[in-house]
Scaffold this motif. Structure first.
Motif, PDB file in Angstrom:
ATOM      1  N   UNK A   1       5.243 -24.350   1.235  1.00  0.00           N
ATOM      2  CA  UNK A   1       4.201 -25.135   1.547  1.00  0.00           C
ATOM      3  C   UNK A   1       3.608 -25.900   0.113  1.00  0.00           C
ATOM      4  N   UNK A   2       3.490 -24.968  -0.788  1.00  0.00           N
ATOM      5  CA  UNK A   2       3.058 -25.521  -2.233  1.00  0.00           C
ATOM      6  C   UNK A   2       4.183 -26.333  -2.696  1.00  0.00           C
ATOM      7  N   UNK A   3       5.513 -26.357  -2.286  1.00  0.00           N
ATOM      8  CA  UNK A   3       6.603 -27.319  -2.945  1.00  0.00           C
ATOM      9  C   UNK A   3       6.498 -28.532  -1.948  1.00  0.00           C
ATOM     10  N   UNK A   4       5.411 -28.621  -0.887  1.00  0.00           N
ATOM     11  CA  UNK A   4       5.574 -29.689   0.258  1.00  0.00           C
ATOM     12  C   UNK A   4       6.450 -29.628   1.010  1.00  0.00           C
ATOM     13  N   UNK A   5       7.076 -28.738   1.559  1.00  0.00           N
ATOM     14  CA  UNK A   5       7.884 -28.691   2.708  1.00  0.00           C
ATOM     15  C   UNK A   5       7.260 -28.027   3.863  1.00  0.00           C
ATOM     16  N   UNK A   6       7.490 -28.426   4.950  1.00  0.00           N
ATOM     17  CA  UNK A   6       7.053 -27.876   6.154  1.00  0.00           C
ATOM     18  C   UNK A   6       8.047 -26.612   6.393  1.00  0.00           C
ATOM     19  N   UNK A   7       7.745 -25.678   7.360  1.00  0.00           N
ATOM     20  CA  UNK A   7       8.241 -24.649   7.776  1.00  0.00           C
ATOM     21  C   UNK A   7       8.392 -24.344   9.312  1.00  0.00           C
ATOM     22  N   UNK A   8       9.351 -23.650   9.559  1.00  0.00           N
ATOM     23  CA  UNK A   8       9.578 -23.669  11.388  1.00  0.00           C
ATOM     24  C   UNK A   8      10.537 -22.538  11.512  1.00  0.00           C
ATOM     25  N   UNK A   9      10.458 -22.037  12.641  1.00  0.00           N
ATOM     26  CA  UNK A   9      11.065 -21.153  13.408  1.00  0.00           C
ATOM     27  C   UNK A   9      11.299 -21.333  14.962  1.00  0.00           C
ATOM     28  N   UNK A  10      11.699 -20.460  15.766  1.00  0.00           N
ATOM     29  CA  UNK A  10      11.599 -20.725  17.143  1.00  0.00           C
ATOM     30  C   UNK A  10      11.631 -19.317  18.095  1.00  0.00           C
ATOM     31  N   UNK A  11      11.553 -19.546  19.331  1.00  0.00           N
ATOM     32  CA  UNK A  11      11.574 -18.577  20.248  1.00  0.00           C
ATOM     33  C   UNK A  11      12.490 -19.120  21.362  1.00  0.00           C
ATOM     34  N   UNK A  12      12.795 -18.197  22.148  1.00  0.00           N
ATOM     35  CA  UNK A  12      13.571 -18.891  23.432  1.00  0.00           C
ATOM     36  C   UNK A  12      13.151 -18.309  24.668  1.00  0.00           C
ATOM     37  N   UNK A  13      13.560 -19.267  25.838  1.00  0.00           N
ATOM     38  CA  UNK A  13      12.978 -18.775  27.091  1.00  0.00           C
ATOM     39  C   UNK A  13      13.086 -17.093  27.418  1.00  0.00           C
ATOM     40  N   UNK A  14      14.311 -16.536  26.684  1.00  0.00           N
ATOM     41  CA  UNK A  14      14.452 -15.139  26.911  1.00  0.00           C
ATOM     42  C   UNK A  14      13.768 -14.084  26.203  1.00  0.00           C
ATOM     43  N   UNK A  15      12.869 -14.641  25.454  1.00  0.00           N
ATOM     44  CA  UNK A  15      12.063 -13.776  24.397  1.00  0.00           C
ATOM     45  C   UNK A  15      11.238 -12.697  25.243  1.00  0.00           C
ATOM     46  N   UNK A  16      11.545 -11.400  24.832  1.00  0.00           N
ATOM     47  CA  UNK A  16      10.621 -10.159  25.414  1.00  0.00           C
ATOM     48  C   UNK A  16      10.313  -9.159  24.400  1.00  0.00           C
ATOM     49  N   UNK A  17       9.353  -8.503  24.497  1.00  0.00           N
ATOM     50  CA  UNK A  17       9.172  -7.510  23.512  1.00  0.00           C
ATOM     51  C   UNK A  17       9.297  -7.915  22.107  1.00  0.00           C
ATOM     52  N   UNK A  18      10.329  -7.019  21.347  1.00  0.00           N
ATOM     53  CA  UNK A  18      10.608  -7.240  20.098  1.00  0.00           C
ATOM     54  C   UNK A  18      11.821  -8.404  19.799  1.00  0.00           C
ATOM     55  N   UNK A  19      12.200  -8.918  20.887  1.00  0.00           N
ATOM     56  CA  UNK A  19      13.145  -9.926  20.894  1.00  0.00           C
ATOM     57  C   UNK A  19      12.569 -11.589  21.111  1.00  0.00           C
TER      58      UNK A  19
END
Ligand SMILES: [Zn+2]
Length: 258
Positions: A74-92
């Motif tokens: 962020x300090x270097x002016x980059x945005x960051x991201x990740x994702x989940x999926x429809x099958x997410x559950x518990x630790x997954x």
């Protein structure tokens, strides 16, 4: 030749999309998403960069280091991201890379010869499009650090890691449906990504890694591209083995987009 056969052997066409540079990274995952800005595709989005930084510097991937990496981006002016999926559950989280990171690292090491041979054959087939590269030396050096990094150094992964990235001012998108990827692209055109949504509308899914975008974000994290590029290709190959071949599906053709 029947039309059906033609369909099976045809690799999907790469639908190139120009990046503004502000989109948060997303995953190599080819499934549809209703809330994606279609940013650069990396392994697990910015998690790719966090893991590279930790391997390169021999640091544990723990909560503190992951937050430091995201905040530094962020300090270097980059945005960051990740994702989940429809099958997410518990630790997954249903992001295969985030959930299976330890297995992916293990497979990267166990299948070193196979992965090296595979990447070399792809390089050889496309040699005329690359500047001359010391291929073996780059692989050797990347593997030196990957082999020195125990998968046990990954202290946080899966949903816990995705939630941490989300909490640290990152965009977390959600993909839906099941995986039906037909190919694994490596995009070499800087400043572009794959229009996955366009491909999805044609009923097609492919994996795609925007390798120079990874290199850009990694460089901002202090990781030089002579490590970030070969290491990401190794991890991408290992991810394909863990998420596709080890689930009993045929190996995906790897396609280079210039
Ligand atoms: Zn993912």
């Amino acid at each position: 030749m029947s039309e059906r056969y033609m369909e099976v052997v045809t690799t999907p066409v790469f639908l190139e999309k120009r990046l503004s540079g502000n989109e948060p990274p997303r995953c190599v995952d080819g499934r549809p998403s209703d809330d994606s800005e279609q940013g650069p595709q990396m392994l697990g989005g910015s998690i790719n960069v966090i893991l590279l930084e930790c391997i390169y510097n021999g640091r544990s991937l723990n909560e503190q280091n992951a937050v430091d990496d995201i905040e530094n981006l962020h300090e270097m002016e980059f945005n960051t991201g990740a994702h989940r999926g429809q099958h997410a559950h518990g630790e997954a989280s249903d992001c295969g890379f985030a959930d299976r990171m330890r297995d992916i690292l293990r497979v990267a090491v166990e299948k070193r010869d196979l992965i090296t041979k595979h990447l070399l054959s792809i390089y050889d087939q496309n040699k005329e499009s690359f500047p001359p590269l010391p291929f073996n030396e780059l692989m050797e050096k990347a593997y030196e650090k990957i082999e020195a990094y125990s998968p046990d150094e990954i202290k946080i992964k899966g949903e816990e890691l995705v939630a941490l990235v989300e909490k640290t001012d990152s965009k977390v998108e959600t993909v839906r449906d099941d995986h039906t990827e037909e190919a694994a692209f490596v995009n070499l055109v800087e400043g572009t990504t794959l229009d996955t949504s366009g491909l999805n509308q044609e009923g097609t899914q492919v994996f795609n890694l925007d390798i120079f975008e990874v290199a850009k974000h990694a460089k901002a994290s202090g990781v030089p591209e002579d490590f970030s590029i070969p290491a990401s290709l190794i991890l991408y190959a290992a991810t394909e083995i863990v998420l596709v071949e080890d689930k009993g599906k045929p190996a995906l053709p790897v396609e280079i987009h210039f």
